[in-house]
Design an enzyme around this catalytic site. Sequence first.
Site, PDB file in Angstrom:
ATOM      1  N   CYS A 115      78.381  90.029  47.113  1.00  0.00           N
ATOM      2  CA  CYS A 115      77.137  89.228  47.219  1.00  0.00           C
ATOM      3  C   CYS A 115      76.178  89.774  48.272  1.00  0.00           C
ATOM      4  O   CYS A 115      74.991  89.455  48.248  1.00  0.00           O
ATOM      5  CB  CYS A 115      77.472  87.786  47.547  1.00  0.00           C
ATOM      6  SG  CYS A 115      78.588  87.062  46.365  1.00  0.00           S
ATOM      7  N   HIS A 255      71.968  83.643  50.563  1.00  0.00           N
ATOM      8  CA  HIS A 255      72.741  83.818  49.327  1.00  0.00           C
ATOM      9  C   HIS A 255      72.916  82.454  48.658  1.00  0.00           C
ATOM     10  O   HIS A 255      73.168  81.453  49.322  1.00  0.00           O
ATOM     11  CB  HIS A 255      74.094  84.444  49.649  1.00  0.00           C
ATOM     12  CG  HIS A 255      74.970  84.567  48.445  1.00  0.00           C
ATOM     13  ND1 HIS A 255      74.498  85.024  47.242  1.00  0.00           N
ATOM     14  CD2 HIS A 255      76.278  84.260  48.249  1.00  0.00           C
ATOM     15  CE1 HIS A 255      75.469  84.999  46.353  1.00  0.00           C
ATOM     16  NE2 HIS A 255      76.560  84.537  46.936  1.00  0.00           N
ATOM     17  N   ASN A 285      75.494  81.128  41.171  1.00  0.00           N
ATOM     18  CA  ASN A 285      75.706  82.264  42.077  1.00  0.00           C
ATOM     19  C   ASN A 285      75.656  83.560  41.260  1.00  0.00           C
ATOM     20  O   ASN A 285      76.523  83.803  40.430  1.00  0.00           O
ATOM     21  CB  ASN A 285      77.073  82.069  42.752  1.00  0.00           C
ATOM     22  CG  ASN A 285      77.462  83.206  43.678  1.00  0.00           C
ATOM     23  OD1 ASN A 285      76.810  84.247  43.727  1.00  0.00           O
ATOM     24  ND2 ASN A 285      78.541  83.006  44.412  1.00  0.00           N
TER      25      ASN A 285
END
Length: 328
Positions: A115, A255, A285
């Site tokens: 990520c 994030h 996500n």
Amino acid sequence: MNKKLSACITGLGMCVPPKILTNADLEKMVDTSDEWIAQRTGIKERHLVNGQTLSDLAGIAAEEALQGANLQGKDLDLIIVSTTTPDMQLPSASCLVQKKLGAKKAACFDLAAACTGFIYALSVANQFIISGAYKNILVIAAEVLSAITDWQDRNTCVLFGDGAGAVVLQPTTEKKGIISTYLAADGSFSDFLEVPAGGSRQPASIETVQQRQHFLKMKGNETFKVAVRMLEEAASKAVSLAGLNYKDVDCLIPHQANIRIIKATAKRIGLDENKVFVNVDKYGNMSSASTAVGLYEAVKQGKIKEGSIVVLTAFGSGFTWGACVIKW
Ligand code: ACO
């Protein structure tokens, strides 16, 4: 003497596949509810590929970023693709994107930092620009997490989505662009978030497929606690390296893993929630693509303007974490 160079973002692009999977759709697939998903994660829907490949999404985002920068593929010196889900193990996704763009003179490589990959890739591109080595760099963060999601595991399948964001970086002598980057990692957390099989340790076999070892496994609750701490630590380090304070920050793009993580991070930092960008509700996500798409949407929605101080902060498998401060 030559003036000091900075890396400036001159083009932005994004692409999410048209197919949408809602929480109501997930209720029919696993033992979950819209209420649980929305309350525990803030996610309402996510986009999933339906025949498209990672390099398709990356290529579309890249075309838009190139157009914004008034460049063509042939002008590019370097293409970096941040991804954990390339089309195939070899060749790299960046080489497949190069082919789509006709970017014949560009060097190409993929970067794997989960990520945090977009921030790692921005940091690498920044070094090539400020050293004077390259002038036109394309950074793409693209993920097809649906390919490594276990659609029978309610602990993880509600969380992820597919998408891509892209930026073009070019040198400038003006006082703008990337001001600081901070990167970190701690491999002692490697088993908190992993895809056990499909690499050289456990190559694909009938057994690994039967045991569902090619899917993402996550210790969600433990990861949550570390994520909040590291997102804040990375942002603080990058802001301080930039010689700034949080009061100077106009837009934080964290994030997008979970709205509770985002809110807890903003609280630790003491930043007003209206300065914190959120799109986890629409996309879930998307790993490294989350911060790239977040940056794109924050600019298009007018939340980032000329002169704005923008902070990207991310955290992911590895664990890796990092942040980047940009003067727009
Ligand atoms: N629907 C209904 N119930 C569920 C679901 C679901 N989809 N998923 C889990 N549950 C249940 C669990 O089984 C558990 O039940 P139990 O108490 O009977 O055992 C209960 O809900 C609570 O589970 P927790 O795991 O404690 O829930 P938590 O509040 O921690 O939320 C979540 C889970 C959303 C995964 C959260 O921990 C999280 O967001 N973690 C961090 C994710 C992250 O930051 N990842 C890093 C980046 S990702 C990357 O690198 C690709």
